[in-house]
Motif scaffolding. Structure first.
Motif, PDB file in Angstrom:
ATOM      1  N   UNK A   1       0.837  -1.206   0.000  1.00  0.00           N
ATOM      2  CA  UNK A   1       0.000   0.000   0.000  1.00  0.00           C
ATOM      3  C   UNK A   1       0.867   1.250   0.000  1.00  0.00           C
TER       4      UNK A   1
ATOM      5  N   UNK B   1       1.351   4.333  -2.881  1.00  0.00           N
ATOM      6  CA  UNK B   1       0.965   5.656  -2.360  1.00  0.00           C
ATOM      7  C   UNK B   1      -0.546   5.755  -2.165  1.00  0.00           C
ATOM      8  N   UNK B   2      -1.108   4.779  -1.466  1.00  0.00           N
ATOM      9  CA  UNK B   2      -2.527   4.860  -1.131  1.00  0.00           C
ATOM     10  C   UNK B   2      -2.705   5.971  -0.079  1.00  0.00           C
ATOM     11  N   UNK B   3      -3.905   6.531   0.011  1.00  0.00           N
ATOM     12  CA  UNK B   3      -4.116   7.620   0.965  1.00  0.00           C
ATOM     13  C   UNK B   3      -3.774   7.195   2.399  1.00  0.00           C
TER      14      UNK B   3
ATOM     15  N   UNK C   1      -9.278   6.497   6.870  1.00  0.00           N
ATOM     16  CA  UNK C   1      -9.600   5.406   5.959  1.00  0.00           C
ATOM     17  C   UNK C   1     -10.265   4.290   6.760  1.00  0.00           C
TER      18      UNK C   1
ATOM     19  N   UNK D   1     -13.519   6.076  -3.771  1.00  0.00           N
ATOM     20  CA  UNK D   1     -12.437   5.291  -3.161  1.00  0.00           C
ATOM     21  C   UNK D   1     -12.924   4.527  -1.928  1.00  0.00           C
TER      22      UNK D   1
ATOM     23  N   UNK E   1      -8.119  -1.048   3.807  1.00  0.00           N
ATOM     24  CA  UNK E   1      -7.408  -1.050   5.094  1.00  0.00           C
ATOM     25  C   UNK E   1      -8.101  -0.108   6.063  1.00  0.00           C
TER      26      UNK E   1
ATOM     27  N   UNK F   1      -5.947  10.306   5.878  1.00  0.00           N
ATOM     28  CA  UNK F   1      -5.567  11.076   4.687  1.00  0.00           C
ATOM     29  C   UNK F   1      -4.754  12.284   5.153  1.00  0.00           C
TER      30      UNK F   1
ATOM     31  N   UNK G   1      -0.099  12.697  -4.821  1.00  0.00           N
ATOM     32  CA  UNK G   1      -0.453  11.315  -5.145  1.00  0.00           C
ATOM     33  C   UNK G   1      -1.835  11.194  -5.800  1.00  0.00           C
ATOM     34  N   UNK G   2      -2.640  12.242  -5.676  1.00  0.00           N
ATOM     35  CA  UNK G   2      -3.964  12.187  -6.304  1.00  0.00           C
ATOM     36  C   UNK G   2      -3.819  12.653  -7.738  1.00  0.00           C
TER      37      UNK G   2
ATOM     38  N   UNK H   1      -3.780   5.677 -10.205  1.00  0.00           N
ATOM     39  CA  UNK H   1      -4.013   4.389  -9.536  1.00  0.00           C
ATOM     40  C   UNK H   1      -5.380   4.241  -8.886  1.00  0.00           C
ATOM     41  N   UNK H   2      -5.975   5.334  -8.431  1.00  0.00           N
ATOM     42  CA  UNK H   2      -7.284   5.255  -7.766  1.00  0.00           C
ATOM     43  C   UNK H   2      -7.918   6.631  -7.800  1.00  0.00           C
TER      44      UNK H   2
END
Lengths: 492, 495
Positions: free
Chosen positions: A49, A53-55, B84, B100, B104, B211, B330-331, B335-336
């Motif tokens: 993860x 670079x997941x949030x 999250x 999203x 996790x 976040x 990263x946004x 990827x998502x």
């Protein structure tokens, strides 16, 4: 050292070279995540993860990578910074999930060090030169884009994303392609000795950014260009030659060198501009707030130092001094860590320092010759050090002659069997049975009466002929020394 | 007990009632679930998760039978949508995250579930926690349950960024909720709606799975109706986490057990620089009242100086955007989350289109500010200077601790303002953080407790700032104020 000069229309030009070598740190997990680092895995199968670079994901430093960087620093006699820090290098690219690379700009873990190079490592008398190393810092690698999977889109493989690299930055101390080649080879050798990087340039675990500028001897440094990601020693040397000549051509035609990033194209044998300083990124470096400064305590540093192996230069001196090997043999045996490890395992199995010369000769000529023929590296040798030692002992105790040993070795290579077993099964044992040898000699002298007469008339060179005939008749199994003695007696 | 009475209960009362068998955890959960469902007008919840709350309630009821109750068993809470949550949409109140759904669970929420709490839903907030009024949310602003006495019925800001948490607690939609505080995002909304909230020492609560806005400042904390509830919930949220390198490797004290409103021997510092020009007289009066409360509790009051206070806000609005500009890189649509891929677009076009469509105006403003202050040629003038100021601010506090144990100040320079009132002027909005930002820059524990009402009948908060790791001292001072303020006012239900 070498006076490498480019002959231009306006006179001689000197080339100034600095290298930034990116070496992948040998570790099971990535620099800031627990994902695996195996080469050649299925795309995106080694991505945590954090790597994606997941949030809300945060980096946690892998201590093993720090240890390896410190050990590498110690191996180049560098200053180790007990306090260092990680910075973010910000830029957008699809192979960089975080949008920044975690690196060390302001406070690297390793400071100034040095490396001794020789243009001909195998020649003890070759001139040596010290190349300064500016720094080593640790940073994350990026992922890999794949442009050949889809007609209009690119895919990204994040397996490499977050893998630990050491960036080893030299000073602009090199003056020829040969020096740069020697530097890369020496550095790779040290990394392999230390075990901090496998040095495998074909797999990309070691690659160099090549900084080149030219100047008239005695002038100040010229403007440099940086050719990125050059991935073999040969290419490094080619890049320098091509780029230096290009710069001389530009300057002599009245142009100026632009500080820029270039790319080496081995197919076209040229370097091409990637981007100039004007459109260079502004990386907006700043300390990574997700990580605390890295502080190394004395115990950690002491443990790192204690874990360092004997390095190539020291080893070479010991092989020459203590083992009495020639400078050439010592250089060959120590140039690569794997060779030295093999040789030392061989010596240990021999259990007798007096066998060092025989062992060294056998390894360099017989074993290397065979491996060369088989296209194998020493790590993959079908004959083990223990088997090699057994073979050498059979020669030392007179069981095998040199030529018999070669025959046994060939069978060992083919079957992997132990030499004693081969000798036993194939009956290759050398004989010193004087009675048997004497009767063979008598037969040969009888059959070659004419040559015996010539020999006795003074044509002594024929002695070798009699030895050969005798050995042949005995299928090579006669002890050559005994054959020599008995022949001399019979011909007297 | 009727379900209305149940939803008037806080954490400790629910915990005790479930333990004693006065009511079941399921009744409590159902009561709050119904209230959440009937309060859409407040726009406090982005996602409702009744099943999560009921499951935790059933587990609590079973635990009562087996004698296995934990510190928050049977307490249904609201979760700020910056955390999250596994299998539950997480938005940070931004379109950029699209739909999203994390695979996790953040450490803080996982800790709360482990302590027996359940989740009623995800709470609205300022987009990426950037704002002081909740108006930057991509899903519409949260509305405060409070109204001014003047009959104007102007919808009021619940404060921000934890405005959904504040509004929901004040409206009795949940007994407590998580908040995050980067420059005052727990304390200011708590003050605006008349509840309590504490930002612990930086590093007490793990940031893993939350976040990120500004990593060196972000800190989670509880928001609840009283000080004891904050102490209980903070105990459940905090703790060392190896997955966050800035997490403090220290045991979590039992703050609930340590609560005491006897402040005998304590020295309360009054920072003179917090008396800013143009501060409403009501705020000043509240502060004086707070001083009187603490004296009454046995404390000695001393004036202290925090000379660099005036540089705190500018430094904060350099450091926080700088970190945010990098954290939000990263946004990117790769990827998502949201991806805007115009016909024939290349990578750079996709980045531009995605980020233009996904981020709200305030987020864009801060990314631009952050990018600017980190850029070559400006870095030293802005970022390096701001870091120096940050060090000086910390030293100010260290100096103050030589003569006092706790600091008392207002939480915000005004009561809640009307929605839209400050939206046009970002600087006026940023000024809301003037009293909360210094403690954030220094990483110190700080809380807001209700002190009284202003002339319009709106709540005002008092802020207590403590030494690093002295959450207990902060909570105790808060309790002393709470006991004396006797704050029982609540917003009349209009929704």
């Amino acid at each position: 050292m070498s006076e490498y000069r480019i002959q231009g229309a306006t006179g001689e030009w000197e080339v100034v070279i600095g290298l930034e070598v990116h070496a992948q740190i040998t570790s099971k997990a990535k620099l800031f995540s627990g994902a695996a680092t195996d080469f050649g895995a299925e795309p995106n199968s080694q991505v945590s993860l954090v790597d994606a670079a997941m949030p809300g994901m945060l980096p946690v430093l892998n201590g093993e990578c720090v240890r390896q960087a410190v050990r590498t620093g110690m191996a180049i006699e560098a200053q180790i910074n007990a306090w260092s820090r990680f910075d973010r290098k910000n830029y957008f690219y699809a192979d960089l999930p975080q949008g920044y690379q975690i690196s060390q700009l302001y406070h690297p873990i390793v400071g100034e060090g040095r490396l001794m190079i020789s243009l001909d490592e195998k020649d003890a008398d070759a001139e040596t030169k010290e190349i300064g190393i500016e720094r080593i810092h640790i940073e994350q690698d990026a992922g890999k884009l794949m442009h050949d999977q889809h007609p209009t889109q690119s895919y990204v493989d994040l397996n490499r994303s977050g893998v630990a690299l050491m960036e080893i930055v030299s000073k602009p101390d090199m003056r020829s392609p040969a020096e740069a080649g020697a530097y890369v080879k020496k550095l790779r050798s040290i990394l392999r000795y230390v075990g901090s990087c496998d040095g495998n340039m074909e797999e990309g675990s070691m690659r160099a950014d090549v900084n080149v500028s030219v100047r008239k001897p005695g002038d100040a440094f010229g403007t440099r260009t940086e050719t990125k990601n050059v991935n073999s020693v040969r290419y490094v040397m080619q890049t320098i030659e091509i780029e230096a000549n290009r710069q001389v051509d530009v300057l002599e035609a009245g142009g100026t060198i632009v500080q820029e990033t270039r790319l080496f194209d081995p197919d076209k044998n040229e370097t091409r501009s990637m981007r100039s300083k004007e459109d260079a990124h502004d990386y907006r470096y700043f300390p990574d707030p997700d990580l605390l400064p890295l502080v190394l305590d004395d115990q950690f540093l002491a443990d790192c130092r204690a874990s360092l192996p004997e390095l190539p230069d020291a080893k070479r001196r010991r092989y020459e001094g203590d083992l009495g090997l020639t400078a050439y043999a010592a250089a060959v045996l120590t140039a690569e860590a794997e060779t030295a490890r093999w040789f030392e395992a061989l010596m240990e199995a021999c259990g007798d320092q007096a066998m060092a010369k025989a062992a060294s000769n056998w390894l360099i000529s017989d074993l290397f010759g065979a491996l060369n023929r088989l296209g194998m590296d020493i790590e993959d040798s079908p004959v083990s050090p223990a088997q090699g030692a057994e073979l050498l002992k059979l020669v030392a105790d007179g069981t095998l002659s040199g030529s018999l040993a070669k025959q046994v070795f060939e069978i060992m290579l083919e079957t992997g069997d132990d030499p004693a077993k081969i000798v036993e099964e194939k009956g290759l044992k050398q004989t010193s049975d004087t009675g048997a040898i004497e009767s063979v000699i008598a037969g040969i002298l009888d059959a070659n009466a004419e040559k015996v007469a010539q020999y006795k008339d003074g044509k002594e060179a024929l002695f070798g002929f009699f030895v050969g005939q005798t050995m042949k008749a005995m299928q090579g199994k006669a002890n050559p020394q005994v054959v020599n003695e008995l022949l001399k007696k019979a011909l007297a | 007990m009727s379900s209305t009475e149940l939803t008037d209960l806080g954490i400790a009362a629910i915990r005790d009632g479930v333990r004693d068998g006065s009511f079941s955890a399921r009744e409590v959960a159902q009561g709050f679930i119904d209230r959440v469902a009937s309060a859409k007008a407040l726009n406090a919840f982005l996602v409702e998760t009744p099943d999560h709350a009921l499951k935790a309630a059933d587990a609590a009821d079973a635990a009562r039978v087996s004698g296995d109750l934990k510190s928050m068993s049977g307490v249904p809470i609201g979760m700020k949508d910056l955390f999250c949550t596994e299998g539950v949409t997480t938005t940070a109140a931004s379109h950029i995250l699209g739909n999203f759904v994390p695979t996790y669970e953040s450490t803080v929420s996982a800790n709360l579930w482990a302590a027996g709490a359940g989740m009623l839903g995800k709470l609205n907030l300022d987009q990426f926690a950037m704002g002081s009024s909740n108006e930057t949310s991509a899903f519409g602003n949260v509305i405060s349950p409070w109204r001014r006495k003047d009959g104007s019925n102007a919808p009021l800001a619940p404060g921000g960024s934890s405005g959904g948490s504040a509004s929901a607690i004040a409206a009795r939609l949940c007994p407590a909720a998580t908040g995050t505080d980067t420059g005052g995002s727990i304390r200011q909304p708590a003050a605006f709606v008349g509840i309590s909230g504490i930002k612990p020492t930086y590093g007490r609560c793990s940031r893993w799975g939350t976040v990120a806005f500004a990593s060196s400042l972000d800190q989670a904390g509880p928001m609840a109706r009283d000080v004891r509830d904050c102490a209980i919930m903070l105990g459940a949220m905090a703790g060392f986490d190896a997955k966050d390198s800035t997490s403090l490797e220290l045991p979590v004290p039992d703050w609930d057990a340590g609560l005491s409103s006897n402040l005998k021997g304590k020295r309360i510092g009054i920072p003179k620089e917090y008396r800013v020009d143009g501060m409403p007289a009501e705020i000043d009066a509240l502060w004086e009242q707070g001083i009187a409360f603490l004296k009454d509790a046995g404390a000695v009051v001393v004036e202290v100086s925090l000379p660099h206070t005036k540089y705190a806000l500018p430094a904060y609005y350099i450091i926080a955007p700088a970190e945010a500009s990098s954290n939000l890189a990263r946004y990117d649509g790769v990827r998502y989350g949201l991806r805007d891929l115009p016909e024939g677009a290349g990578l750079q076009d996709m980045y531009a289109a995605t980020r233009a469509a996904g981020f709200g105006p305030e987020v864009k403003r801060r990314i631009m500010i952050g990018t600017y202050v980190l850029s070559a040629g400006f870095y030293d003038a802005y970022y390096t200077q701001a870091q120096k100021v940050r060090t000086l601010i910390s030293q100010d506090f260290d100096k103050a601790w030589e003569s006092c144990d706790i600091l008392l100040a207002p939480t915000a320079p005004s009561a809640a303002f009307a929605l839209g009132e400050k939206q046009a002027d970002p600087l006026a909005m940023y000024l809301n953080d003037v009293f909360t930002v210094p403690a954030s820059l220094a990483g110190l524990p700080a809380m807001s407790v209700p002190g009284g009402l202003d002339g319009q009948g709106l709540p005002l908060g008092l802020q207590i700032i403590g030494k690093a790791l002295d959450e207990q001292g902060v909570l105790n001072a808060g309790l002393a104020i709470e006991e004396r303020a006797g704050f029982t006012a609540r917003a009349a239900q209009w929704w």
